[in-house]
Write a protein that holds these residues in place. Structure first.
Motif, PDB file in Angstrom:
ATOM      1  N   SER A  39       0.840  -1.205   0.000  1.00  0.00           N
ATOM      2  CA  SER A  39       0.000   0.000   0.000  1.00  0.00           C
ATOM      3  C   SER A  39       0.871   1.249   0.000  1.00  0.00           C
ATOM      4  CB  SER A  39      -0.907   0.003   1.231  1.00  0.00           C
ATOM      5  OG  SER A  39      -1.829  -1.057   1.167  1.00  0.00           O
ATOM      6  N   SER A  44      -2.104   2.850  -7.760  1.00  0.00           N
ATOM      7  CA  SER A  44      -3.310   3.532  -8.246  1.00  0.00           C
ATOM      8  C   SER A  44      -2.983   4.864  -8.893  1.00  0.00           C
ATOM      9  CB  SER A  44      -4.310   3.721  -7.101  1.00  0.00           C
ATOM     10  OG  SER A  44      -4.869   2.473  -6.726  1.00  0.00           O
ATOM     11  N   GLN A  79     -13.157  -0.235  -8.218  1.00  0.00           N
ATOM     12  CA  GLN A  79     -13.679  -1.176  -7.220  1.00  0.00           C
ATOM     13  C   GLN A  79     -15.182  -0.985  -7.047  1.00  0.00           C
ATOM     14  OE1 GLN A  79     -12.599  -0.965  -2.830  1.00  0.00           O
ATOM     15  NE2 GLN A  79     -11.557  -2.859  -3.395  1.00  0.00           N
ATOM     16  N   ASP A 149      -8.779  -0.989 -11.663  1.00  0.00           N
ATOM     17  CA  ASP A 149      -8.285  -0.507 -10.374  1.00  0.00           C
ATOM     18  C   ASP A 149      -8.982  -1.276  -9.252  1.00  0.00           C
ATOM     19  OD1 ASP A 149      -7.065   0.858  -8.358  1.00  0.00           O
ATOM     20  OD2 ASP A 149      -7.953   2.801  -8.796  1.00  0.00           O
ATOM     21  N   GLU A 150      -8.412  -2.421  -8.891  1.00  0.00           N
ATOM     22  CA  GLU A 150      -8.974  -3.290  -7.844  1.00  0.00           C
ATOM     23  C   GLU A 150     -10.470  -3.528  -8.056  1.00  0.00           C
ATOM     24  OE1 GLU A 150      -7.607  -4.872  -5.335  1.00  0.00           O
ATOM     25  OE2 GLU A 150      -5.697  -3.934  -4.914  1.00  0.00           O
ATOM     26  N   GLY A 153     -12.022  -6.275  -5.656  1.00  0.00           N
ATOM     27  CA  GLY A 153     -11.585  -6.280  -4.268  1.00  0.00           C
ATOM     28  C   GLY A 153     -12.699  -6.447  -3.253  1.00  0.00           C
ATOM     29  N   THR A 182      -3.746  -4.512  -8.390  1.00  0.00           N
ATOM     30  CA  THR A 182      -4.362  -5.436  -7.440  1.00  0.00           C
ATOM     31  C   THR A 182      -3.427  -5.703  -6.270  1.00  0.00           C
ATOM     32  OG1 THR A 182      -5.362  -7.629  -7.175  1.00  0.00           O
ATOM     33  CG2 THR A 182      -3.524  -7.463  -8.718  1.00  0.00           C
ATOM     34  N   HIS A 183      -4.033  -5.976  -5.095  1.00  0.00           N
ATOM     35  CA  HIS A 183      -3.278  -6.463  -3.936  1.00  0.00           C
ATOM     36  C   HIS A 183      -3.233  -7.986  -3.929  1.00  0.00           C
ATOM     37  CE1 HIS A 183      -4.081  -2.343  -2.363  1.00  0.00           C
ATOM     38  NE2 HIS A 183      -2.932  -2.540  -1.746  1.00  0.00           N
ATOM     39  N   ASP A 184      -4.015  -8.607  -4.785  1.00  0.00           N
ATOM     40  CA  ASP A 184      -4.149 -10.064  -4.813  1.00  0.00           C
ATOM     41  C   ASP A 184      -3.158 -10.649  -5.822  1.00  0.00           C
ATOM     42  OD1 ASP A 184      -4.927 -12.721  -5.148  1.00  0.00           O
ATOM     43  OD2 ASP A 184      -7.060 -12.275  -4.946  1.00  0.00           O
TER      44      ASP A 184
END
Length: 235
Positions: A39, A44, A79, A149-150, A153, A182-184
């Protein structure tokens, strides 16, 4: 028609906070690139700069002819599906277009598996169905570049997997250039040809995802996922 994205010497700062620093990246026409990282690393922000929602302090984002990307070339999935609650699914897809696009809108609603939901209001749709409508709306404009963008999520695990498969299928069919934030990491391996790891506004590493499509979660898949995760943890 997909287009190449060439990012050169990109800098972005807010007051004294340097979010992106001298970033250089080339994304091939029709390529699917995922951007991962902790993060605050600038993921983004990079996407918003490509989408022309913000302007860089220095540097360029251009196509293969060294032209600035046109807003008409690009669509973004966020999102939040950003559907208008006073419009039906079909009317949300046609947003900003004239009535002659009704047949095409219905075609894309069918592509995302929601033909039977054509006249439902957005509050009658599940989270996954709302994102399917948002995806159909983006595709109706036939973008050369589709940015994510995510977008998955907030979805539950099963719906998320279903949406990943749908995005992969539609990307294979339409071959638009794609950038996913993505964070995934599993999602990045599932969808991308290449994964970019950002750290403190710079590209720390790149990973080639040389796996057959449609993607299967086998030993090779999990090895790439583990390598990327370890790199994020030690960045």
């Amino acid at each position: 028609m997909s287009i190449q994205i060439k990012i050169s010497n990109l800098h972005k700062h807010y007051a004294n906070a340097h979010v992106l620093q001298n970033l250089n990246l080339s994304i091939g026409a029709g390529e699917f690139v995922a951007v991962v990282g902790k993060s605050g690393c600038g993921k983004s922000t990079l996407l918003r700069l490509i989408a022309n929602l913000e302007q860089p302090n220095q540097g360029y984002i251009q196509d293969q002819q060294q032209n600035i990307l046109k807003p008409s070339d690009i669509r973004v999935m966020f999102q939040d599906a950003r559907l208008l609650p006073w419009k039906t699914a079909i009317d949300n897809i046609k947003l900003g277009l004239n009535t002659t696009h009704s047949a095409k809108a219905l075609q894309f609603l069918e592509k995302v598996g929601l033909k039977e939901k054509v006249n439902l209001w957005s509050n009658q749709l599940s989270g996954g169905q709302k994102q399917r409508v948002a995806l159909a709306r983006a595709l109706l404009h036939q973008p050369n570049v589709l940015l994510f963008d995510e977008p998955l999520g907030a979805l539950d695990a099963l719906t998320r997997l279903d949406m990943q498969q749908l995005i992969e299928h539609l990307w294979l069919e339409h071959q638009f250039t794609s950038v996913l934030v993505t964070h995934d990491v599993s999602e990045a391996v599932q969808l991308a040809d290449r994964i970019i790891l950002l750290d403190e506004g710079k590209i720390a590493k790149e990973f080639k995802v040389d796996l057959a499509r449609p993607r299967v979660k086998n030993h090779a898949f999990f090895e790439i996922e583990k390598t990327v995760l370890n790199s994020i943890l030690h960045a």
